[in-house]
Design a protein around this motif. Structure first.
Motif, mmCIF file in Angstrom:
data_model
loop_
_atom_site.group_PDB
_atom_site.id
_atom_site.type_symbol
_atom_site.label_atom_id
_atom_site.label_comp_id
_atom_site.label_asym_id
_atom_site.label_seq_id
_atom_site.Cartn_x
_atom_site.Cartn_y
_atom_site.Cartn_z
ATOM 1 N N SER A 5 -0.412 10.272 5.817
ATOM 2 C CA SER A 5 -0.838 10.477 7.195
ATOM 3 C C SER A 5 -0.457 11.867 7.641
ATOM 4 O O SER A 5 0.132 12.651 6.898
ATOM 5 C CB SER A 5 -0.184 9.441 8.115
ATOM 6 O OG SER A 5 1.197 9.738 8.264
ATOM 7 N N PRO A 8 0.818 -1.210 0.000
ATOM 8 C CA PRO A 8 0.000 0.000 0.000
ATOM 9 C C PRO A 8 0.846 1.252 0.000
ATOM 10 O O PRO A 8 1.949 1.268 0.533
ATOM 11 C CB PRO A 8 -0.804 -0.132 1.289
ATOM 12 C CG PRO A 8 0.038 -0.992 2.181
ATOM 13 C CD PRO A 8 0.723 -1.954 1.268
ATOM 14 N N TRP A 24 -4.627 7.963 4.764
ATOM 15 C CA TRP A 24 -5.220 7.295 3.608
ATOM 16 C C TRP A 24 -4.254 6.248 3.071
ATOM 17 O O TRP A 24 -3.035 6.354 3.260
ATOM 18 C CB TRP A 24 -5.594 8.277 2.504
ATOM 19 C CG TRP A 24 -4.440 9.082 1.926
ATOM 20 C CD1 TRP A 24 -3.953 10.256 2.406
ATOM 21 C CD2 TRP A 24 -3.647 8.746 0.790
ATOM 22 N NE1 TRP A 24 -2.905 10.695 1.646
ATOM 23 C CE2 TRP A 24 -2.698 9.795 0.625
ATOM 24 C CE3 TRP A 24 -3.644 7.694 -0.113
ATOM 25 C CZ2 TRP A 24 -1.752 9.788 -0.395
ATOM 26 C CZ3 TRP A 24 -2.706 7.691 -1.137
ATOM 27 C CH2 TRP A 24 -1.770 8.739 -1.273
ATOM 28 N N THR A 25 -4.819 5.233 2.425
ATOM 29 C CA THR A 25 -4.001 4.227 1.741
ATOM 30 C C THR A 25 -4.637 3.919 0.391
ATOM 31 O O THR A 25 -5.856 4.032 0.219
ATOM 32 C CB THR A 25 -3.899 2.922 2.546
ATOM 33 O OG1 THR A 25 -5.189 2.323 2.649
ATOM 34 C CG2 THR A 25 -3.342 3.169 3.939
ATOM 35 N N LYS A 34 -4.516 0.714 -2.109
ATOM 36 C CA LYS A 34 -4.028 -0.657 -2.227
ATOM 37 C C LYS A 34 -5.040 -1.483 -3.006
ATOM 38 O O LYS A 34 -6.228 -1.475 -2.693
ATOM 39 C CB LYS A 34 -3.819 -1.269 -0.844
ATOM 40 C CG LYS A 34 -3.274 -2.705 -0.891
ATOM 41 C CD LYS A 34 -3.094 -3.265 0.504
ATOM 42 C CE LYS A 34 -2.556 -4.693 0.449
ATOM 43 N NZ LYS A 34 -2.392 -5.266 1.812
ATOM 44 N N ARG A 52 7.160 9.746 0.767
ATOM 45 C CA ARG A 52 6.106 9.087 -0.002
ATOM 46 C C ARG A 52 6.649 8.688 -1.365
ATOM 47 O O ARG A 52 7.162 9.511 -2.104
ATOM 48 C CB ARG A 52 4.919 10.051 -0.148
ATOM 49 C CG ARG A 52 3.633 9.333 -0.470
ATOM 50 C CD ARG A 52 2.466 10.296 -0.467
ATOM 51 N NE ARG A 52 2.024 10.559 0.897
ATOM 52 C CZ ARG A 52 2.015 11.759 1.444
ATOM 53 N NH1 ARG A 52 2.434 12.780 0.776
ATOM 54 N NH2 ARG A 52 1.574 11.918 2.673
ATOM 55 N N THR A 76 0.564 5.112 1.379
ATOM 56 C CA THR A 76 -0.228 5.742 2.422
ATOM 57 C C THR A 76 0.106 7.203 2.553
ATOM 58 O O THR A 76 1.147 7.676 2.117
ATOM 59 C CB THR A 76 0.022 5.063 3.777
ATOM 60 O OG1 THR A 76 1.386 5.293 4.166
ATOM 61 C CG2 THR A 76 -0.242 3.574 3.697
#
Length: 1007
Positions: free
Chosen positions: A29, A25, A118-119, A121, A37, A27
Motif C-alpha cells: 500500500s 494475504p 495490492w494483495t 492471495k 512486508r 499486501t
C-alpha cells in the motif's frame, strides 16, 4: 494528485511468493515499507510475486508445454507488460490513452492511474488504482497460470458506461484473429488486412448478434493472445487512423473479463483458445460437399431470377461439364419475405423445376430467412400468436428491424411454439416441392430486440445453430459465432458478400485465414467471382478466384463461366471457351484433392486445428511467413500460392522444408523466395511439403499431367568448402508418377577441373511410384578453383530418353592469408582485419564501426600511387556478408588511403541491404561528407570510380556492360597521383564484435 505506492530508498520491496501456499494475504500500500512486508520462501513450480520500486512482477516459470513468462504491473501508472527472456511480448498502451480505460457518464474517456494497493492471495493478484475521474477507482484481479493469465477488473464509483483495454500493437509484433473486419478501406467486403495491424480496423458493432463472422479473440506473432469474455457488444479498433493502438471496449459497466495467453507459438495460442470455446464435434458438410462446388443463383441473377433462368443456368453448367453437388436458388423466390410460399408469376411450377434439376444430377436447395416483412401474409399471424421478438425499448410491441429487403420482424427462436411453427412451414415446403436443403440467411437476433424472458442475446446464436443443424445446409453453412454451440456444430462458414475485383479476391483469401484461426475451420470463400452487386467479374478475376477456391476446404460458386448478367447494366456477359475450360480444371483439381481435404477434416475433428491456415502456424520460426498475404497451408502438406492479382508472374515464399512444385515437377529446398515464378492464367502455383503427412496423396491430386514423372534433388542446397577440400552431396531421384519408371540413371555435372566419386548406386532398373534412387557423392574442387559460387548439376534420365535435373551452387570459401606485391594492406579498425589473394581475387575480413562521416574504420587492399589526375578504378564485388544492414564493401581513391585527411578521398561501396553509396570528402578533413546512391543491393556488383582532376564520378552495374551513374562530386583537395584500392567495413556500431567478409575480383586501375 493521484496516490502512489511508496518505495523507500528504491530498494527491492516485498518478497517472492507462491499463492498456493499462502495462508494470509501479502499486501502493498501507500504506507507499506520494506521492513513491514514479509518475505516468504515458496516452493518452485508456481507463480511468484516480487516488488520493485515501480512495479509488482508476477513470475510464472516454464513448465511442460508452457514457456513461462513475467508480468510487470507498473505502479506509477497502472500498466501491464508481459515479457519473457528480456523481450516484451505484449504491453498495454502508454500515456494518456490508458491501459485500463472507461467512459464516464458524460461520455469522456478516463483511465486507471497510480496503484494505491495490492494483495497476493490464493494465486490471485488484486491491484487497486486511482483514476483520472474523481471518485472512481479501479480494481483489477490477475490470476496467472502456466500459459495464460485471467484479467478481471471493475470501476467502482463514477457511473462508468463502457470498459476497455488498450494495447500498444507494436509491443506484440503483428496481430491476427478477429474474423471479418470492418475497415475504412471497405472491409469486410473488399478489404481484410493481414496482419490486422498492416491496415486499419474500426469495428463499432462488434458483438454476438452481428451478421459478421467474428469472435472476441486476437493473437500475435509473439505468441500472445487476447480473449474478451463478454456477451455484450464491443467497439474494437486496431491501428485506427494509423495510431498503432489496439482498443477493445465493451459496451457495459460490468466486470471486464479477459484472458491473455502466453505461449511459444501462435498455433499454441490458438489451441488454448479452442480449448475454451470448443472445437467441431462433427462436420456438418458430408464428404460429397467437399468434393464439388455448390452452385448458388445469387451473383448470377441477384433478385432478377425466375424459373426459366434458373433452369437455363443449371443446364448450361451441366452441359459444359461444370460439376457440382447442388443448385441452390437464392433470394426472390417467395411471394413475400417470410411467407414461405412461391411467387406464382416467376415460379409457376417449382416441383417440376426441382425434378428437372434432380434429373441433371444436382440436389436442389432454396434460400430462407427468419425475418418476416411487415407487409407479408405471415407477419400478422406471427404477431397474433406471439411468435416474434419484442422491442427492447417497448417490450409490449413486436420488434421491427430494417434490412436490405425492407422492414421486418424476427421469429423468436426462444419461444418453442414459434420455432415449431416456423420449422413446420419449412418442412412442409421442402416435402411438397422436392427441396433437399436450405441456405439460412440474415441473423437470428438484433440488438433492437429484447431476448425472451430467461434468455440473453448470446443465446440466439445457440438457438439458431440448433435450428440450422436440423437441415442439410448444402455446403452454404450458416453464419453463427461467438459461442460454444457454434464452434462445436461444425458448420461450413461462408464469407460476407464480396466485390468482383482483384481487391475482393485478395480479401477472400486473408478473410478465410482470419475466420479459420478464430475457430471455424470449414471455410469457403464468398461465391467465386464475388456477389456484392458490382459489375460482373472479368475473365481473369473469375478464373483466378476459381483456382484460389480449389485450394480451400470447400468451393462456393455462383457466376457461371458459360455466361452471366451484369447487374449494373442488365446486359448479358459472355465468357470464352478458355474461361469454361480453366474453371472446369479448377473444379477437377478440387475434386481430386478431396480425399486429402477429407483427411484434414477428420484431423480437425480430433485437434481443432484449422485446415486453411497461415504459413506461420506450421513454420513459426520463419519470420517471413508472418506477413505473407497471398499464400496459405491447406493442411500440413499443401502450400497454396494462387495468383491473386493481374499479371503472369508472382513471388512465392517457401518456408523451411523440401517442397515439390506440382506445376514444374521439381523439388526445391526452403526457405526460399521464388521471384518471378511463372503463373500464366492456366497455372495455379502450389507446392507440397515432402516431409508432411499426406504428401503423397496431395501430389497425386495436384501434379500436372504434363510435368516430368521424376525429379532429382541435390542436398545440401548450398554446400561450401575450401579450395581443394572434398565435400559430400547427395542426389535423390524420385518417381512421382503413377507408373513404374525404367532404367533410371543419375550423374553429376561439375565445373572444369573438379571430380566426383559416387558412393552407392547410380542406376536402377525400375522405380515404382514414390521410390527413390539415392546416391552420395564425394566432390573435390579443382586446386585452383576460384572463390565464390560454382554450379553442380545433378541429372537423371529414365525410360531411356526423359531427362530432369537440379542445380545447386557450391561455395568455395576464401581463407585468410596474404596478398602479393604490388598490393598492400592496411587496417584502420581497432585491429584484426585479415586479407587474402587468389589469382585476381581478393578477400577482406574486417570490423569497424562505420565507413562514413563520423567514423572511417576499414580494412583495405590497395596499390600505392597508381591513380593519376585522369584515372579509372574498377572492381567486381562478388559477395559480401555482414550482420549490419549497412556493412560496406567497395572501392576507394585518395592521395593516401591510409591517411584520408591528406585529401582526394572518395569511396564507392555496396551496403549489405540498402544499395550503393558514393561518398566524398569535400573539405580535406578526412571525413566523408557528401553522399549519393540508394536502391537495392545486388551481387555481383561492378563498381567504377573515375577521376578527372578534382571531379569524381561513380558508376555501378549488374553485368559490367550497362552502367548507371551513381553521382558526381568535386573534391577540391585532389592533386597529383594517389592510391586506389578495395575497402570493407562491418559498420558494426549497432552490432558490436561483428565482422564483414567481402570478396572482389577484376580490380584494375587505368591512369
Amino acid at each position: 494528485m493521484h496516490a502512489r505506492l511508496s518505495s523507500p530508498g528504491g530498494l527491492l520491496l516485498a518478497a517472492t511468493l507462491t499463492g498456493a501456499v499462502l495462508t494470509a494475504p501479502v499486501t502493498g500500500s501507500t504506507t507499506a515499507t520494506a521492513a513491514a512486508r514479509p518475505t516468504v520462501t515458496a516452493p518452485t513450480g508456481g507463480p511468484k510475486v516480487s516488488r520493485t520500486a515501480h512495479a509488482v512482477t508476477v513470475s510464472v516459470p516454464a513448465s511442460a508445454g508452457a514457456p513461462g513468462y513475467l508480468l510487470d504491473v507498473a505502479t506509477d501508472e497502472l500498466a501491464l507488460t508481459t515479457r519473457r527472456a528480456g523481450k516484451t511480448l505484449l504491453a498495454t498502451a502508454p500515456g494518456d490513452t490508458g491501459a485500463l480505460r472507461f467512459t464516464a457518464a458524460d461520455g469522456t474517456w478516463q483511465h486507471a492511474t497510480g496503484v494505491t494497493g495490492w494483495t497476493w492471495k490464493n494465486g490471485v493478484l488484486t491491484v487497486t488504482a486511482a483514476s483520472t475521474l474523481a471518485g472512481a477507482t479501479v480494481e483489477a484481479r490477475i490470476t496467472p497460470i502456466a500459459d495464460r493469465y485471467q484479467l478481471d477488473w471493475d470501476v467502482h464509483g463514477g457511473a462508468p458506461r463502457q470498459l476497455g483495454l488498450a494495447y500498444d500493437l507494436s509491443s506484440a509484433g503483428h496481430w491476427y484473429g478477429h474474423g471479418e473486419a470492418e475497415t475504412p478501406q471497405g472491409g469486410p467486403g473488399v478489404d481484410q488486412p493481414w496482419p490486422l495491424d498492416a491496415g486499419e480496423v474500426d469495428h463499432k458493432a462488434f458483438g454476438p448478434a452481428s451478421y459478421h463472422m467474428i469472435d472476441p479473440f486476437w493473437y500475435t506473432s509473439r505468441s500472445t493472445g487476447l480473449r474478451v469474455d463478454t456477451g455484450d457488444e464491443m467497439d474494437v479498433a486496431l491501428n485506427k487512423g494509423k495510431d498503432g493502438l489496439g482498443t477493445f471496449t465493451v459496451d457495459s459497466p460490468d466486470t471486464y473479463r479477459a484472458t491473455v495467453f502466453v505461449e511459444s507459438t501462435p498455433l499454441e495460442v490458438y489451441r488454448d483458445y479452442v480449448g475454451i470455446v470448443g472445437k467441431p464435434l462433427k462436420s456438418d458438410a458430408p464428404y460429397e460437399q467437399y468434393t464439388k462446388p455448390l452452385w448458388n443463383s445469387w451473383a448470377q441473377f441477384y433478385t432478377k431470377v425466375d424459373q426459366e433462368k434458373l433452369l437455363d443456368y443449371a443446364t448450361g453448367l451441366h452441359d459444359s461439364g461444370l460439376d457440382g453437388h447442388t443448385i441452390q436458388l437464392d433470394d426472390k423466390w417467395e411471394s413475400n419475405y417470410g411467407n414461405l410460399t412461391w411467387d406464382p408469376k416467376t415460379f409457376p411450377d417449382p416441383k417440376g423445376l426441382a425434378e428437372k434439376i434432380h434429373g441433371m444430377g444436382f440436389d436442389f436447395g432454396i434460400w430462407v430467412t427468419l425475418w418476416i416483412n411487415l407487409d407479408s401474409d405471415n407477419h400478422q399471424y406471427a404477431v397474433d400468436h406471439g411468435y416474434l421478438l419484442m422491442d427492447a425499448e417497448d417490450p409490449a410491441k413486436p420488434c421491427e428491424v430494417t434490412w436490405w429487403n425492407g422492414r421486418a420482424g424476427i421469429i423468436d427462436l426462444a419461444n418453442p411454439e414459434a420455432k415449431a411453427w416456423y420449422e413446420g412451414n419449412l418442412r412442409t415446403l421442402m416435402d411438397t416441392y422436392g427441396i433437399d436443403g436450405l441456405k439460412f440467411d440474415t441473423r437470428f437476433f438484433d440488438e433492437k430486440c429484447a431476448p425472451r424472458e430467461g434468455h440473453k442475446a448470446t443465446d440466439y446464436q445457440r438457438l439458431g445453430t440448433r435450428l440450422a443443424d436440423e437441415f442439410d445446409l448444402q455446403g452454404a453453412g450458416v453464419r453463427v459465432h461467438w459461442n460454444r454451440t457454434a464452434h462445436e456444430a461444425g458448420f461450413v462458414t461462408r464469407q460476407v458478400d464480396k466485390g468482383t475485383g482483384w481487391d475482393s479476391l485478395r480479401a477472400s483469401a486473408t478473410q478465410n485465414l482470419a475466420i479459420s484461426t478464430i475457430g471455424y475451420p470449414f471455410v469457403e470463400s464468398d461465391m467465386i467471382g464475388g456477389s456484392g452487386g458490382q459489375a460482373a467479374p472479368s475473365k481473369d478475376v473469375l478464373v483466378r478466384w476459381a483456382q484460389s477456391a480449389s485450394l480451400m476446404p470447400l468451393m462456393y460458386a455462383s457466376t457461371s463461366p458459360v455466361g452471366t448478367f451484369d447487374t449494373t447494366t442488365g446486359q448479358k456477359v459472355d465468357y470464352d471457351q478458355e474461361t469454361v475450360d480453366l474453371y472446369r480444371r479448377a473444379v477437377r483439381t478440387h475434386e481430386k484433392l478431396a480425399p486429402y481435404i477429407w483427411d484434414q477434416v477428420r484431423s480437425t475433428l480430433k485437434t481443432g486445428d484449422p485446415i486453411m491456415r497461415p504459413l506461420f502456424f506450421d513454420f513459426p520460426q520463419d519470420e517471413a511467413g508472418y506477413t505473407v498475404t497471398d499464400e496459405w497451408m491447406l493442411g500440413p502438406a499443401v502450400l497454396a500460392a494462387p495468383k491473386l492479382s493481374a499479371g503472369a508472374t508472382r513471388s512465392v515464399h517457401l518456408p523451411p522444408g523440401i517442397w515439390y512444385d506440382v506445376n514444374q515437377g521439381t523439388v526445391i529446398p526452403g526457405p526460399r523466395t521464388l521471384k518471378g515464378y511463372a503463373a500464366p492464367l492456366g497455372v495455379t502455383p502450389a507446392f507440397v511439403n515432402l516431409k508432411a503427412t499426406g504428401a503423397a496423396k496431395a501430389i497425386r491430386a495436384l501434379r500436372r499431367a504434363d510435368t516430368p514423372a521424376a525429379s532429382v534433388l541435390i542436398t545440401p542446397d548450398a554446400p561450401s568448402t575450401d579450395t581443394g577440400t572434398p565435400f559430400e552431396v547427395t542426389t535423390e531421384v524420385t518417381n512421382w508418377g503413377t507408373r513404374t519408371l525404367r532404367n533410371a540413371r543419375v550423374a553429376l555435372e561439375l565445373p572444369v577441373g573438379w571430380s566426383a566419386r559416387a558412393t552407392g548406386p547410380t542406376a536402377a532398373r525400375s522405380l515404382r511410384n514414390g521410390a527413390a534412387l539415392t546416391t552420395t557423392w564425394t566432390v573435390t574442387p579443382a586446386a585452383d578453383a576460384s572463390w565464390g559460387s560454382h554450379d553442380l548439376t545433378g541429372t537423371a534420365t529414365y525410360d531411356r530418353a526423359t531427362r530432369v535435373s537440379d542445380t545447386v551452387r557450391a561455395q568455395v570459401r576464401a581463407a585468410p592469408g596474404s596478398v602479393r606485391a604490388p598490393y598492400l594492406t592496411a587496417d584502420t579498425t581497432s585491429g584484426g582485419a585479415r586479407f587474402a589473394q587468389g589469382g585476381d581475387q581478393f578477400a577482406i575480413w574486417a570490423g569497424g564501426q562505420d565507413l562514413s562521416g563520423w567514423k572511417d574504420e576499414k580494412g583495405l587492399v590497395y596499390r600505392d600511387g597508381v591513380a593519376g589526375e585522369k584515372a579509372t578504378v574498377q572492381a567486381r564485388l562478388d559477395s559480401q556478408s555482414s550482420a549490419s544492414p549497412v556493412g560496406k564493401a567497395g572501392i576507394a581513391l585518395a592521395n593516401d588511403l591510409t591517411a584520408p585527411e591528406k585529401g582526394s578521398y572518395a569511396v564507392l561501396v555496396m551496403t549489405q541491404r540498402y544499395g550503393v553509396q558514393f561518398m566524398t570528402d569535400s573539405d580535406a578533413d578526412g571525413r566523408l561528407d557528401t553522399w549519393a546512391g540508394g536502391g537495392s543491393t545486388y551481387h555481383p556488383a561492378y563498381l567504377r570510380l573515375t577521376r578527372d582532376g578534382a571531379t569524381y564520378t561513380a558508376y555501378a552495374s549488374g553485368d559490367g556492360e550497362t552502367w548507371s551513374r551513381v553521382g558526381t562530386a568535386r573534391v577540391p583537395s585532389a592533386f597529383g597521383t594517389g592510391d586506389a584500392g578495395m575497402v570493407a567495413s562491418a559498420a558494426n556500431a549497432n552490432h558490436p564484435g561483428e565482422n564483414i567478409e567481402a570478396v572482389f575480383s577484376g580490380f584494375t586501375v587505368t591512369s
